[in-house]
Scaffold this motif. Structure first.
Motif, PDB file in Angstrom:
ATOM      1  N   UNK A 134       0.831  -1.201   0.000  1.00 34.31           N
ATOM      2  CA  UNK A 134       0.000   0.000   0.000  1.00 34.31           C
ATOM      3  C   UNK A 134       0.870   1.257   0.000  1.00 34.31           C
ATOM      4  N   UNK A 135       1.924   1.286   0.815  1.00 35.88           N
ATOM      5  CA  UNK A 135       2.826   2.443   0.857  1.00 35.88           C
ATOM      6  C   UNK A 135       3.517   2.627  -0.494  1.00 35.88           C
ATOM      7  N   UNK A 136       3.937   1.541  -1.125  1.00 34.36           N
ATOM      8  CA  UNK A 136       4.586   1.618  -2.436  1.00 34.36           C
ATOM      9  C   UNK A 136       3.641   2.188  -3.489  1.00 34.36           C
ATOM     10  N   UNK A 137       2.390   1.699  -3.475  1.00 33.40           N
ATOM     11  CA  UNK A 137       1.400   2.189  -4.446  1.00 33.40           C
ATOM     12  C   UNK A 137       1.061   3.662  -4.208  1.00 33.40           C
ATOM     13  N   UNK A 138       1.010   4.098  -2.960  1.00 30.70           N
ATOM     14  CA  UNK A 138       0.738   5.513  -2.669  1.00 30.70           C
ATOM     15  C   UNK A 138       1.838   6.407  -3.236  1.00 30.70           C
ATOM     16  N   UNK A 139       3.097   5.992  -3.064  1.00 35.29           N
ATOM     17  CA  UNK A 139       4.216   6.768  -3.607  1.00 35.29           C
ATOM     18  C   UNK A 139       4.140   6.841  -5.131  1.00 35.29           C
ATOM     19  N   UNK A 144       2.900  10.055 -10.077  1.00 32.24           N
ATOM     20  CA  UNK A 144       2.128  10.222 -11.322  1.00 32.24           C
ATOM     21  C   UNK A 144       1.291  11.499 -11.273  1.00 32.24           C
ATOM     22  N   UNK A 145       0.673  11.750 -10.128  1.00 31.21           N
ATOM     23  CA  UNK A 145      -0.152  12.967 -10.011  1.00 31.21           C
ATOM     24  C   UNK A 145       0.707  14.223 -10.099  1.00 31.21           C
ATOM     25  N   UNK A 146       1.907  14.227  -9.514  1.00 39.98           N
ATOM     26  CA  UNK A 146       2.805  15.380  -9.622  1.00 39.98           C
ATOM     27  C   UNK A 146       3.194  15.626 -11.085  1.00 39.98           C
ATOM     28  N   UNK A 150       2.316  18.862 -13.281  1.00 34.74           N
ATOM     29  CA  UNK A 150       3.371  19.681 -13.900  1.00 34.74           C
ATOM     30  C   UNK A 150       3.104  19.858 -15.388  1.00 34.74           C
ATOM     31  N   UNK A 151       2.643  18.809 -16.061  1.00 38.68           N
ATOM     32  CA  UNK A 151       2.339  18.893 -17.489  1.00 38.68           C
ATOM     33  C   UNK A 151       1.181  19.849 -17.748  1.00 38.68           C
ATOM     34  N   UNK A 152       0.164  19.810 -16.933  1.00 36.89           N
ATOM     35  CA  UNK A 152      -0.990  20.689 -17.081  1.00 36.89           C
ATOM     36  C   UNK A 152      -0.577  22.151 -16.884  1.00 36.89           C
ATOM     37  N   UNK A 153       0.291  22.422 -15.929  1.00 36.83           N
ATOM     38  CA  UNK A 153       0.748  23.811 -15.703  1.00 36.83           C
ATOM     39  C   UNK A 153       1.542  24.312 -16.917  1.00 36.83           C
ATOM     40  N   UNK A 154       2.343  23.435 -17.500  1.00 36.05           N
ATOM     41  CA  UNK A 154       3.103  23.838 -18.672  1.00 36.05           C
ATOM     42  C   UNK A 154       2.172  24.161 -19.820  1.00 36.05           C
TER      43      UNK A 154
END
Length: 159
Positions: A134-139, A144-146, A150-154
């Motif tokens: 679970x901790x691995x999947x959260x990271x 992926x969300x970061x 970042x792509x959306x801001x660009x």
């Protein structure tokens, strides 16, 4: 009469009784030993054999004969415990279910206790593995969300 008694009393016995000839040594009598399970069982079976046979109209309970001790594997124990649990679930008494399985009630409870301890430790190991995953999947999800953010801001020109 009195003369006879006095004459017998005055005469010394010609032979000394055996008890008086032996020295005064106290001999220890052997202590009675407790019977072991096999000896007691043998006595019971001998008594049952020597008892008069009952008529066919009366039901006679046969004496329980101790069977050879058997060592079951973990798999066999689990199978027997499963069978017993199924029978208990059907409404049968524990005593009857255990008898059908061919083990004693004490053995059933010991196996159940041991199986409970191993399943708790197995469950704990599984829980620890799940928490690590679970901790691995959260990271992974956070990364992926970061990246998407970042792509959306660009694309929007906000960066």
């Amino acid at each position: 009469m009195a003369d006879l008694k006095e004459s017998e009393a005055n005469q010394a016995p010609a032979e000394v009784p055996v008890k008086e000839q032996t020295p005064d040594i106290k001999e220890k009598a052997p202590k009675p030993r407790k019977r072991t399970g096999q000896q007691a069982g043998a006595l019971r079976t001998r008594a049952a054999k020597s008892a008069p046979q009952a008529s066919s109209s009366k039901a006679v309970a046969s004496p329980t004969v101790p069977t050879a001790r058997r060592i079951y594997s973990e798999k066999e124990r689990a199978q027997k415990l499963g069978e017993i649990e199924k029978q208990i679930g059907r409404g049968e008494s524990i005593k009857a279910a255990v008898q059908k399985a061919g083990i004693s009630e004490q053995t059933y409870y010991q196996w159940k206790k041991a199986a409970g301890q191993t399943t708790q430790s197995d469950e704990l190991k599984d829980l620890v593995k799940l928490e690590e995953e679970n901790a691995r999947l959260k990271k992974l999800l956070a990364n992926r969300l970061r990246n998407e953010n970042a792509e959306l801001r660009k694309k929007l020109g906000l960066a």
